[in-house]
Design a protein around this motif. Structure first.
Motif, PDB file in Angstrom:
ATOM      1  N   UNK A  11       0.812  -1.210   0.000  1.00  0.00           N
ATOM      2  CA  UNK A  11       0.000   0.000   0.000  1.00  0.00           C
ATOM      3  C   UNK A  11       0.850   1.267   0.000  1.00  0.00           C
ATOM      4  N   UNK A  12       2.044   1.184   0.529  1.00  0.00           N
ATOM      5  CA  UNK A  12       2.926   2.345   0.588  1.00  0.00           C
ATOM      6  C   UNK A  12       4.360   1.880   0.452  1.00  0.00           C
ATOM      7  N   UNK A  13       5.183   2.686  -0.210  1.00  0.00           N
ATOM      8  CA  UNK A  13       6.585   2.321  -0.416  1.00  0.00           C
ATOM      9  C   UNK A  13       7.317   3.506  -1.020  1.00  0.00           C
ATOM     10  N   UNK A  14       8.632   3.381  -1.075  1.00  0.00           N
ATOM     11  CA  UNK A  14       9.471   4.340  -1.784  1.00  0.00           C
ATOM     12  C   UNK A  14      10.390   3.550  -2.694  1.00  0.00           C
ATOM     13  N   UNK A  15      10.222   3.702  -3.990  1.00  0.00           N
ATOM     14  CA  UNK A  15      11.060   3.007  -4.965  1.00  0.00           C
ATOM     15  C   UNK A  15      12.208   3.921  -5.373  1.00  0.00           C
ATOM     16  N   UNK A  16      13.407   3.360  -5.409  1.00  0.00           N
ATOM     17  CA  UNK A  16      14.615   4.124  -5.720  1.00  0.00           C
ATOM     18  C   UNK A  16      15.389   3.400  -6.815  1.00  0.00           C
ATOM     19  N   UNK A  17      15.906   4.157  -7.783  1.00  0.00           N
ATOM     20  CA  UNK A  17      16.801   3.595  -8.786  1.00  0.00           C
ATOM     21  C   UNK A  17      18.040   4.471  -8.888  1.00  0.00           C
ATOM     22  N   UNK A  18      19.135   3.814  -9.206  1.00  0.00           N
ATOM     23  CA  UNK A  18      20.359   4.532  -9.588  1.00  0.00           C
ATOM     24  C   UNK A  18      20.545   4.288 -11.079  1.00  0.00           C
ATOM     25  N   UNK A  19      20.608   5.383 -11.837  1.00  0.00           N
ATOM     26  CA  UNK A  19      20.512   5.296 -13.293  1.00  0.00           C
ATOM     27  C   UNK A  19      21.634   6.085 -13.941  1.00  0.00           C
ATOM     28  N   UNK A  20      22.211   5.501 -14.975  1.00  0.00           N
ATOM     29  CA  UNK A  20      23.218   6.164 -15.797  1.00  0.00           C
ATOM     30  C   UNK A  20      22.577   6.427 -17.157  1.00  0.00           C
ATOM     31  N   UNK A  21      22.224   7.684 -17.404  1.00  0.00           N
ATOM     32  CA  UNK A  21      21.442   7.997 -18.604  1.00  0.00           C
ATOM     33  C   UNK A  21      21.497   9.494 -18.861  1.00  0.00           C
ATOM     34  N   UNK A  22      21.738   9.857 -20.106  1.00  0.00           N
ATOM     35  CA  UNK A  22      21.704  11.263 -20.519  1.00  0.00           C
ATOM     36  C   UNK A  22      20.875  11.362 -21.789  1.00  0.00           C
TER      37      UNK A  22
END
Length: 813
Positions: free
Chosen positions: A515-526
């Protein structure tokens, strides 16, 4: 230079020996030594060592266990078990503190809380082999298809394999969101196993030596002779009904294996011109154990479709006055007990669906031989759609259990899909042993757990992934066929690379489950070209806009998603937080959809110069979502304002392609690299009132904090699964607990105790004076990686404390 070390040694030696006076009589030493020792993971105050004291001195020594240890007691100069002890120095003494690694729990889980399988787990069937339980179900167009789960305690499940390669040609004609594979069940075969499933209302099976695979090319199950509705002339009316969908398997006492078939819906309408007719057919068809094909013998149970009182649509004559169009006897399963056969079916798969049962002493197609048992499973809020159950099954202690699926029908979370529920079954028997199964207890409250050995398998939730393996973890799926040249975890070691073509979007996703969360990504993108984008996303099944207009008008379909992404728009490199909703528009007479309409709420900020960024998508239990970015995962910048995403989290997947919400990453028009995906960020506040499993707690209202976790007496606990406590160069240094307490208590913080994990902190909660006086308690921890976090109350009698939230504090490794 004087030798101070030698002088100190002389003092120590002299202090331990009697000294003679002038008359030759020995005198008491000036000082005597106290040697303090520590065994195990802990220390003392003062620290271990040798200390000189004058005779008669009273010395206090305190044991200081490490967070993962308990003080076991003193030996030598004292034998008490209190942390602090006093020693009277009337001679040379040694005092030893012994510490033992804290161990908990010592037994299996006593109670459990539904859903056992959170997120979208519809149309389940169970297979039992030895001490292992296996579940399969519908994948629809989420590939690779036909997921197999395994458990030993019915509460903790792990992914074993996926059976169907998305490139298999049999899926080419079933590419809609609600297409793909339906149902699934496992059969033991010579030399291995078969897994059956349906595509386009026909059964297929794949074979393997092990349930872990690899799986062979699917084989089509050839149908038997065409079906003739009762009372019709077979020379005039015959239909090929295929081999059904949402089927199951039943194995009789003599080993005879039956395909338990459901094909079609509702009632025969009496047409005799040879046109296809979607009337309901329920059959038992024998399976040849050697070939896996049908043997030609069949038992017709289609009469269950015509019994309106027990879930059917109406009579076979097609009387419209007797029709109940929303009901049909689907999802059939069968079991045998005390010599009686029990057949189960559901009225439909959505909210309000009901499970019905039938009983017979003989396996026949004669309606008179079968006794209707009425509704044997009806859900209660919030699981008021509980049905589509597995066949009831018995475990080692003699108890019976059943899995069913249901939406959270009486809340605002239907978007999670049809979730997996476990219930105990009791039987009310007459003198002959004929019984009526009764599902025990309420689905929405804690229930007694199965009496099975404890499991070290984590509770099944989406995984936090650093992409360190050469293959994607089996939790990951794609929408439809993801060609192997569109993604890679080997192009760049430790990174997932999505490689869409120009103008195309590709997703890597997992079943949403919280029902609740915090999704995090580390991304290499330009992003370089206009429209290039990549980031983190939560959404329902992906539909081409034209496909939405093909739905019937009652369906009210919608394509919904919320995301935080790096994009190039209007020539600017930006961070964009957006919620997008695409819905079909009715024509003038509301008889059909004629177009689609998109509504977008978005906020943009200029992206920082760094190519590698952290993105975070947060949403709470009130359906408010926020977007964030960071260059180091320590300091975050919010993008825009909160957005209400309740339309996404409360959509009914029955009407929009069957598939529940999916969480993950995406890239549009250009390749993007991800070296971390976190589904549940431990550095973002986690509401205490929403544990994944718990024991002896309760959710209580707080005027100031909303819903909080209460009832925390000594030994009560709450578990929060799949929590990322540090990755990508960051770790947890402290934990913050928002708590209240009338008389004071403590909270132990455990990581993975079922798998032999450790206690990382014991946080003392002071008496705050009332349940509505809240304080934030901070305790030091040292942890990283993905864990199950248990909060366990410790202290005296009665309710000790209440908890509003938990948050781990990040720091550099």
């Amino acid at each position: 230079m004087r030798n101070h070390r030698a002088s100190l040694l002389a003092i120590i030696l002299l202090g331990s020996l009697p000294i003679a006076c002038g008359d030759g009589e020995p005198s008491a030493p000036l000082e005597v030594p106290l040697i303090i020792e520590a065994k195990g993971d802990g220390t003392t105050d003062p620290p271990p060592g040798t200390y000189l004291h004058r005779p008669g001195t009273v010395v206090t020594v305190t044991a200081r266990p490490a967070p993962s240890a308990d003080f076991a007691g003193w030996s030598g100069a004292a034998s008490e078990t209190d942390d602090a002890v006093t020693v009277t120095m009337d001679g040379n003494k040694t005092l030893t503190a012994t510490f033992e690694t804290a161990s908990w729990p010592s037994e299996g889980q006593a109670t459990y809380l539904n859903p056992i399988l959170p997120g979208d787990h519809p149309d389940m069937n169970i297979y039992i082999e030895g001490d292992d339980f296996y579940i399969t179900g519908s994948s629809f167009n989420m590939s690779p298809n036909v997921e197999i789960l395994r458990s030993r305690d019915l509460i903790h499940w792990e992914r074993v394999s996926r059976v169907v390669d998305p490139a298999w040609s049999g899926l080419a004609a079933s590419t809609s969101a609600g297409g793909g594979t339906w149902g699934g069940f496992i059969v033991k075969a010579a030399g291995g196993y078969r897994v059956y499933f349906a595509v386009n209302f026909n059964q297929y099976f794949a074979e393997a030596e092990s349930l872990a695979g690899p799986w062979g090319e699917p084989v089509h199950v050839e149908p038997l002779d065409p079906y003739t509705p009762p009372g019709e002339d077979p020379e005039l009316v015959q239909f090929n009904r295929g081999t059904g969908y949402d089927d199951s398997v039943f194995i009789d006492d003599d080993g005879t294996t039956y395909l338990v078939v459901k094909a079609g819906q509702c009632r025969w309408n009496g047409e005799t011109d040879g046109a296809e007719n979607n009337f309901g057919v329920n059959l038992l068809q024998k399976i040849d154990p050697e070939t896996g094909q049908l043997s030609g013998e069949s038992i017709d149970l289609s009469f269950v479709n015509w019994n309106v009182e027990n879930g059917g649509c109406g009579d076979p004559a097609g009387d419209p006055d007797n029709a109940v169009e929303e009901n049909w006897a689907e999802g059939p399963t069968m079991t045998k007990r005390n010599g009686f056969y029990y057949y189960f079916d559901s009225t439909h798969t959505g909210c309000g669906g009901v499970q019905f049962g039938w009983r017979s002493a003989t396996l026949s197609g004669e309606p008179a031989d079968w006794t209707p048992l009425g509704a044997v499973l009806t859900g209660e809020a919030p699981w008021s759609g509980a049905q589509h159950s597995t066949a009831p099954f018995q475990i080692a202690d003699g108890t019976w259990w059943v899995f069913s699926h249901s939406y959270e029908c009486d809340s605002s979370w239907r978007g999670l899909g049809r979730q997996g529920l476990l219930s105990q079954v009791t039987w009310i028997d007459d003198e002959s042993g004929a019984g009526v199964p009764v599902v025990n207890g309420r689905l929405g409250v804690p229930a007694r757990a199965p009496a099975l050995p404890p499991s070290d398998i984590p509770f099944l939730l989406p995984v936090n992934d650093a992409f360190e393996e050469e293959k994607l973890a089996p939790a990951w799926t794609f929408y439809g066929n993801m060609p192997p040249d569109r993604y890679s975890v080997t192009d760049r070691a430790g990174w997932l690379r999505l490689k869409p073509a120009e103008g195309e979007t590709r997703w890597a996703i997992q079943k949403d489950a919280l029902h609740a969360k915090a999704m995090v990504v580390r991304m290499d993108f330009a992003p370089e070209a206009e429209g290039d984008a990549a980031g983190v996303r939560l959404g329902n099944a992906v539909f081409p806009e034209a496909e939405l207009t093909a739905f019937p008008t009652w369906a009210r379909p919608a394509s919904l998603e919320v995301s935080v992404a790096r994009v190039r728009a209007d020539g600017v490199d930006q961070i964009r937080f957006a919620f997008r909703s695409v819905v079909p528009v009715l024509n003038a007479d509301e008889s059909a959809y004629e177009s689609t309409e998109a509504t977008v709420v978005s906020y943009d900020v200029e992206a920082p110069p760094e190519k590698t960024l952290w993105l975070k998508l947060v949403h709470d239990r009130d359906h408010q979502a926020t977007g964030w970015f960071s260059t180091d995962r320590l300091t975050w910048t919010q993008v825009g304002e909160p957005v209400d995403i309740s339309a996404l989290e409360d959509y009914d997947t029955v009407n929009t392609g069957w598939v529940g919400s999916q969480a993950g990453v995406f890239a549009t028009s250009a390749s993007a690299d991800f070296d971390l995906f976190t589904y549940r960020d431990g550095f973002t506040e986690i509401a205490a009132a929403a544990p994944d499993q718990e024991s002896s707690t309760e959710v209580v209202p707080s005027p100031s904090e909303g819903q909080v976790l209460g009832g925390l007496e000594s030994g009560a606990w709450a578990m929060y699964g799949s929590v990322d406590l540090g990755s990508g160069g960051v770790k947890s240094t402290d934990v913050e607990l928002r708590a209240s307490s009338v008389k004071g208590g403590a909270v132990e913080v455990w990581l993975d105790p079922l798998a032999g994990g450790r206690r990382v902190a014991t946080c003392d909660v002071p008496a705050t004076g009332s349940w509505e006086t809240w304080t934030t308690v901070t305790c030091e921890v040292d942890a990283a990686g993905s864990h199950e976090v248990y909060l366990r109350a410790k202290g005296g009698s009665g309710e000790l404390l209440r908890l509003a939230s938990m948050r781990f504090v990040p720091g550099k490794k």
